[in-house]
Design a protein around this motif. Structure first.
Motif, PDB file in Angstrom:
ATOM      1  N   ALA A 142       0.823  -1.211   0.000  1.00  0.00           N
ATOM      2  CA  ALA A 142       0.000   0.000   0.000  1.00  0.00           C
ATOM      3  C   ALA A 142       0.855   1.258   0.000  1.00  0.00           C
ATOM      4  CB  ALA A 142      -0.927  -0.006   1.214  1.00  0.00           C
ATOM      5  N   LEU A 143       1.981   1.225   0.702  1.00  0.00           N
ATOM      6  CA  LEU A 143       2.884   2.365   0.685  1.00  0.00           C
ATOM      7  C   LEU A 143       3.498   2.571  -0.692  1.00  0.00           C
ATOM      8  CD1 LEU A 143       4.694   1.892   4.127  1.00  0.00           C
ATOM      9  CD2 LEU A 143       2.916   3.558   3.544  1.00  0.00           C
ATOM     10  N   LEU A 144       3.857   1.459  -1.361  1.00  0.00           N
ATOM     11  CA  LEU A 144       4.403   1.586  -2.715  1.00  0.00           C
ATOM     12  C   LEU A 144       3.347   2.119  -3.686  1.00  0.00           C
ATOM     13  CD1 LEU A 144       6.533  -1.678  -2.987  1.00  0.00           C
ATOM     14  CD2 LEU A 144       7.309   0.653  -2.509  1.00  0.00           C
ATOM     15  N   THR A 145       2.108   1.680  -3.532  1.00  0.00           N
ATOM     16  CA  THR A 145       1.035   2.219  -4.367  1.00  0.00           C
ATOM     17  C   THR A 145       0.855   3.718  -4.114  1.00  0.00           C
ATOM     18  OG1 THR A 145      -0.090   0.075  -4.306  1.00  0.00           O
ATOM     19  CG2 THR A 145      -1.391   1.978  -4.985  1.00  0.00           C
ATOM     20  N   THR A 146       0.964   4.112  -2.870  1.00  0.00           N
ATOM     21  CA  THR A 146       0.840   5.536  -2.537  1.00  0.00           C
ATOM     22  C   THR A 146       1.963   6.347  -3.173  1.00  0.00           C
ATOM     23  OG1 THR A 146      -0.214   4.947  -0.443  1.00  0.00           O
ATOM     24  CG2 THR A 146       0.685   7.171  -0.634  1.00  0.00           C
ATOM     25  N   VAL A 147       3.171   5.808  -3.165  1.00  0.00           N
ATOM     26  CA  VAL A 147       4.301   6.509  -3.800  1.00  0.00           C
ATOM     27  C   VAL A 147       4.072   6.659  -5.300  1.00  0.00           C
ATOM     28  CG1 VAL A 147       6.764   6.340  -4.335  1.00  0.00           C
ATOM     29  CG2 VAL A 147       5.940   5.807  -2.026  1.00  0.00           C
ATOM     30  N   LEU A 148       3.615   5.595  -5.931  1.00  0.00           N
ATOM     31  CA  LEU A 148       3.348   5.662  -7.367  1.00  0.00           C
ATOM     32  C   LEU A 148       2.197   6.614  -7.669  1.00  0.00           C
ATOM     33  CD1 LEU A 148       4.211   4.562 -10.093  1.00  0.00           C
ATOM     34  CD2 LEU A 148       2.700   2.594  -9.740  1.00  0.00           C
ATOM     35  N   ALA A 149       1.188   6.640  -6.819  1.00  0.00           N
ATOM     36  CA  ALA A 149       0.074   7.579  -7.012  1.00  0.00           C
ATOM     37  C   ALA A 149       0.525   9.029  -6.844  1.00  0.00           C
ATOM     38  CB  ALA A 149      -1.046   7.252  -6.018  1.00  0.00           C
ATOM     39  N   VAL A 150       1.391   9.284  -5.895  1.00  0.00           N
ATOM     40  CA  VAL A 150       1.919  10.640  -5.713  1.00  0.00           C
ATOM     41  C   VAL A 150       2.744  11.066  -6.928  1.00  0.00           C
ATOM     42  CG1 VAL A 150       3.495  12.049  -4.319  1.00  0.00           C
ATOM     43  CG2 VAL A 150       1.841  10.537  -3.206  1.00  0.00           C
ATOM     44  N   LEU A 151       3.506  10.150  -7.515  1.00  0.00           N
ATOM     45  CA  LEU A 151       4.260  10.465  -8.733  1.00  0.00           C
ATOM     46  C   LEU A 151       3.323  10.847  -9.882  1.00  0.00           C
ATOM     47  CD1 LEU A 151       7.048   7.732  -8.716  1.00  0.00           C
ATOM     48  CD2 LEU A 151       7.262  10.154  -8.132  1.00  0.00           C
ATOM     49  N   LEU A 152       2.215  10.118  -9.999  1.00  0.00           N
ATOM     50  CA  LEU A 152       1.241  10.465 -11.045  1.00  0.00           C
ATOM     51  C   LEU A 152       0.633  11.844 -10.786  1.00  0.00           C
ATOM     52  CD1 LEU A 152      -0.635   7.041 -11.492  1.00  0.00           C
ATOM     53  CD2 LEU A 152       0.895   8.144 -13.148  1.00  0.00           C
ATOM     54  N   ALA A 153       0.257  12.074  -9.525  1.00  0.00           N
ATOM     55  CA  ALA A 153      -0.360  13.370  -9.203  1.00  0.00           C
ATOM     56  C   ALA A 153       0.624  14.522  -9.371  1.00  0.00           C
ATOM     57  CB  ALA A 153      -0.887  13.333  -7.773  1.00  0.00           C
ATOM     58  N   ALA A 154       1.897  14.277  -9.083  1.00  0.00           N
ATOM     59  CA  ALA A 154       2.877  15.349  -9.228  1.00  0.00           C
ATOM     60  C   ALA A 154       3.249  15.596 -10.681  1.00  0.00           C
ATOM     61  CB  ALA A 154       4.124  14.995  -8.422  1.00  0.00           C
ATOM     62  N   ALA A 155       3.234  14.534 -11.527  1.00  0.00           N
ATOM     63  CA  ALA A 155       3.636  14.703 -12.926  1.00  0.00           C
ATOM     64  C   ALA A 155       2.492  15.160 -13.812  1.00  0.00           C
ATOM     65  CB  ALA A 155       4.203  13.390 -13.458  1.00  0.00           C
ATOM     66  N   VAL A 165       6.263   9.037 -17.787  1.00  0.00           N
ATOM     67  CA  VAL A 165       7.295   8.294 -17.043  1.00  0.00           C
ATOM     68  C   VAL A 165       6.673   7.417 -15.956  1.00  0.00           C
ATOM     69  CG1 VAL A 165       9.337   8.510 -15.612  1.00  0.00           C
ATOM     70  CG2 VAL A 165       9.031  10.036 -17.570  1.00  0.00           C
ATOM     71  N   PRO A 166       5.870   7.942 -15.018  1.00  0.00           N
ATOM     72  CA  PRO A 166       5.240   7.039 -14.034  1.00  0.00           C
ATOM     73  C   PRO A 166       4.226   6.085 -14.665  1.00  0.00           C
ATOM     74  CG  PRO A 166       4.403   9.254 -13.762  1.00  0.00           C
ATOM     75  CD  PRO A 166       5.538   9.339 -14.728  1.00  0.00           C
ATOM     76  N   VAL A 167       3.621   6.471 -15.798  1.00  0.00           N
ATOM     77  CA  VAL A 167       2.683   5.567 -16.466  1.00  0.00           C
ATOM     78  C   VAL A 167       3.410   4.344 -17.025  1.00  0.00           C
ATOM     79  CG1 VAL A 167       1.142   5.330 -18.442  1.00  0.00           C
ATOM     80  CG2 VAL A 167       0.947   7.315 -16.954  1.00  0.00           C
ATOM     81  N   VAL A 168       4.588   4.545 -17.616  1.00  0.00           N
ATOM     82  CA  VAL A 168       5.370   3.407 -18.133  1.00  0.00           C
ATOM     83  C   VAL A 168       5.786   2.478 -16.988  1.00  0.00           C
ATOM     84  CG1 VAL A 168       7.550   2.783 -19.246  1.00  0.00           C
ATOM     85  CG2 VAL A 168       6.153   4.609 -20.206  1.00  0.00           C
ATOM     86  N   LEU A 169       6.192   3.063 -15.864  1.00  0.00           N
ATOM     87  CA  LEU A 169       6.529   2.236 -14.700  1.00  0.00           C
ATOM     88  C   LEU A 169       5.316   1.441 -14.218  1.00  0.00           C
ATOM     89  CD1 LEU A 169       8.552   1.420 -12.518  1.00  0.00           C
ATOM     90  CD2 LEU A 169       7.883   3.469 -11.241  1.00  0.00           C
ATOM     91  N   LEU A 170       4.167   2.070 -14.226  1.00  0.00           N
ATOM     92  CA  LEU A 170       2.934   1.383 -13.829  1.00  0.00           C
ATOM     93  C   LEU A 170       2.618   0.229 -14.778  1.00  0.00           C
ATOM     94  CD1 LEU A 170       0.296   1.134 -12.201  1.00  0.00           C
ATOM     95  CD2 LEU A 170      -0.669   2.918 -13.685  1.00  0.00           C
ATOM     96  N   ALA A 274      -5.704   9.843  -8.381  1.00  0.00           N
ATOM     97  CA  ALA A 274      -4.532   9.276  -7.726  1.00  0.00           C
ATOM     98  C   ALA A 274      -4.615   9.434  -6.210  1.00  0.00           C
ATOM     99  CB  ALA A 274      -3.270   9.935  -8.267  1.00  0.00           C
ATOM    100  N   LEU A 275      -5.088  10.592  -5.757  1.00  0.00           N
ATOM    101  CA  LEU A 275      -5.250  10.791  -4.316  1.00  0.00           C
ATOM    102  C   LEU A 275      -6.315   9.859  -3.737  1.00  0.00           C
ATOM    103  CD1 LEU A 275      -5.016  14.704  -4.038  1.00  0.00           C
ATOM    104  CD2 LEU A 275      -3.244  12.985  -3.563  1.00  0.00           C
ATOM    105  N   GLY A 276      -7.397   9.637  -4.471  1.00  0.00           N
ATOM    106  CA  GLY A 276      -8.436   8.721  -3.996  1.00  0.00           C
ATOM    107  C   GLY A 276      -7.935   7.292  -3.885  1.00  0.00           C
ATOM    108  N   VAL A 277      -7.109   6.848  -4.857  1.00  0.00           N
ATOM    109  CA  VAL A 277      -6.546   5.493  -4.801  1.00  0.00           C
ATOM    110  C   VAL A 277      -5.605   5.354  -3.618  1.00  0.00           C
ATOM    111  CG1 VAL A 277      -5.033   3.866  -6.002  1.00  0.00           C
ATOM    112  CG2 VAL A 277      -6.851   5.030  -7.253  1.00  0.00           C
ATOM    113  N   ALA A 278      -4.752   6.341  -3.406  1.00  0.00           N
ATOM    114  CA  ALA A 278      -3.798   6.277  -2.301  1.00  0.00           C
ATOM    115  C   ALA A 278      -4.511   6.196  -0.954  1.00  0.00           C
ATOM    116  CB  ALA A 278      -2.867   7.496  -2.354  1.00  0.00           C
TER     117      ALA A 278
END
Length: 370
Positions: A142-155, A165-170, A274-278
């Motif tokens: 869940a913490l890793l999902t939150t980090v990835l969601a924050v990257l999406l929200a920030a980018a 970039v975060p979409v390709v990682l996802l 992204a915030l809702g998922v996190a």
């Protein structure tokens, strides 16, 4: 009178002749006739010796019984006595029935200390109790999902190239996690093909207008499903295995392509979703009752949507977007928790599926609310 002396054992014959029987033969009496007759019919008595094989078959043996601490024992009868015919006047001698030996007591070996002391996992305990083997990913995924969601929200506010970039990682984590979730590992060709499908969808979305996103996504998905079918037709596995590989590869490619929907959605919707998922995955990882945990997660997702709407200007209607994204996240967690998953499944599918399943909802509701 005659001068001859009369024999007391011979019958008196006044005419001086021997007594004749009706058949013309003479007879006389021997001394002690009854004793002689008794000695002819008497059998000798022999007591049993150590070697019973030396006894005559016609000699009658008297069996003796000796007292043991537990049972009566009788001398064994040789095989020659058992096979020889028994005289009519001799009583049968029965061989003793051998007592069966007591069954050995088998003591179960003690379990090894390593196995005895090792605690059962949640999946093993569920299997022993007959319950569905559902294991939630937990707090670390869940913490890793939150980090990835924050990257999406920030980018997202930086533009679509930065968001790619975060979409390709996802997409990479989604493709690997789905194959591992289906028990197919290593499946390098299938993972690479699904990941390349997601990258092709990203390139198509970056090269076209946002309004053409559905055509790009559906076209890429159709082409990649055809490639998956061709790849499975070249396989030398059994028909059942090829069908199973076809469904797993097609589903993995579809999820990777759908994850590209974040690139086509409005950047405000991407932030809110992204915030809702996190918020949903973090609340679901808390040690709450199984009935209350999903409700708390949905409430947290709606609250995060409200916060995201206030930051991006979507207003109070963003709560619906956050709620819908949170519901998709719970579905992704449930899929990643099914049927005894491994830690690798939790760290891949458990991380990526909540965000990947929320991408179509973010795209559709983002366009409706914007």
């Amino acid at each position: 009178m005659s001068d001859q002396h009369h024999n007391p054992y011979q019958p008196y014959d006044p005419y001086g002749q021997q007594q004749q029987d009706p058949y013309g033969s003479s007879y006389d009496y021997a001394p002690y006739p009854q004793q002689h007759q008794h000695q002819q019919h008497q059998q000798p008595v022999a007591w049993p010796e150590q070697d019973s094989s030396q006894h005559d078959s016609a000699t009658q043996t008297w069996q003796t019984q000796t007292w043991d601490t537990t049972t009566w024992q009788q001398p064994l009868v040789p095989d020659s006595y058992a096979s020889a015919p028994m005289p009519a006047h001799q009583e049968p001698v029965y061989e003793p029935v051998p007592q069966p030996a007591p069954a050995p007591v088998v003591v179960a070996a003690a379990a090894e200390p390593a196995l005895a002391e090792r605690p059962m996992t949640a999946a093993e305990k569920a299997r022993a109790e007959g319950r569905p083997q559902i294991v939630s990913p937990g707090l670390q995924p869940a913490l890793l999902t939150t980090v990835l969601a924050v990257l999406l929200a920030a980018a997202a506010p930086l533009g679509r190239p930065a968001l790619a970039v975060p979409v390709v990682l996802l997409q990479a984590v989604t493709a690997a996690g789905w194959f591992r979730l289906n028990g197919m590992w290593p499946a390098r060709q299938g993972i690479a093909l699904a990941f390349l499908g997601g990258v092709a969808a990203d390139i198509g979305l970056l090269a076209t207008d946002a309004g053409q996103a559905p055509k790009v996504v559906l076209g890429t998905l159709g082409v990649w499903v055809l490639l998956v079918v061709v790849l499975q037709l070249r396989s030398h596995a059994s028909p059942d295995e090829r069908l199973y590989g076809l469904t797993a590869a097609a589903a993995s490619a579809a999820l990777a392509v759908l994850a590209a929907g974040h690139l086509a959605a409005d950047h405000r919707a991407v932030v809110t979703g992204a915030l809702g998922v996190a918020a949903a995955v973090l609340a679901r990882a808390l040690p709450l009752p199984s009935v209350a945990s999903p409700v708390v997660a949905l409430i947290a997702a709606a609250g995060a949507g409200v916060a995201g709407g206030s930051l991006t200007g979507l207003g109070a209607s963003a709560a619906l977007l956050g709620l819908a994204a949170g519901a998709c996240a719970l579905v992704g967690l449930r899929v990643a928790s099914y049927d005894y998953p491994s830690r690798f499944v939790h760290m891949t599918a458990g991380v990526a599926l909540p965000l990947a399943l929320a991408a179509p909802v973010v795209y559709v509701l983002g366009r409706a609310l914007a």
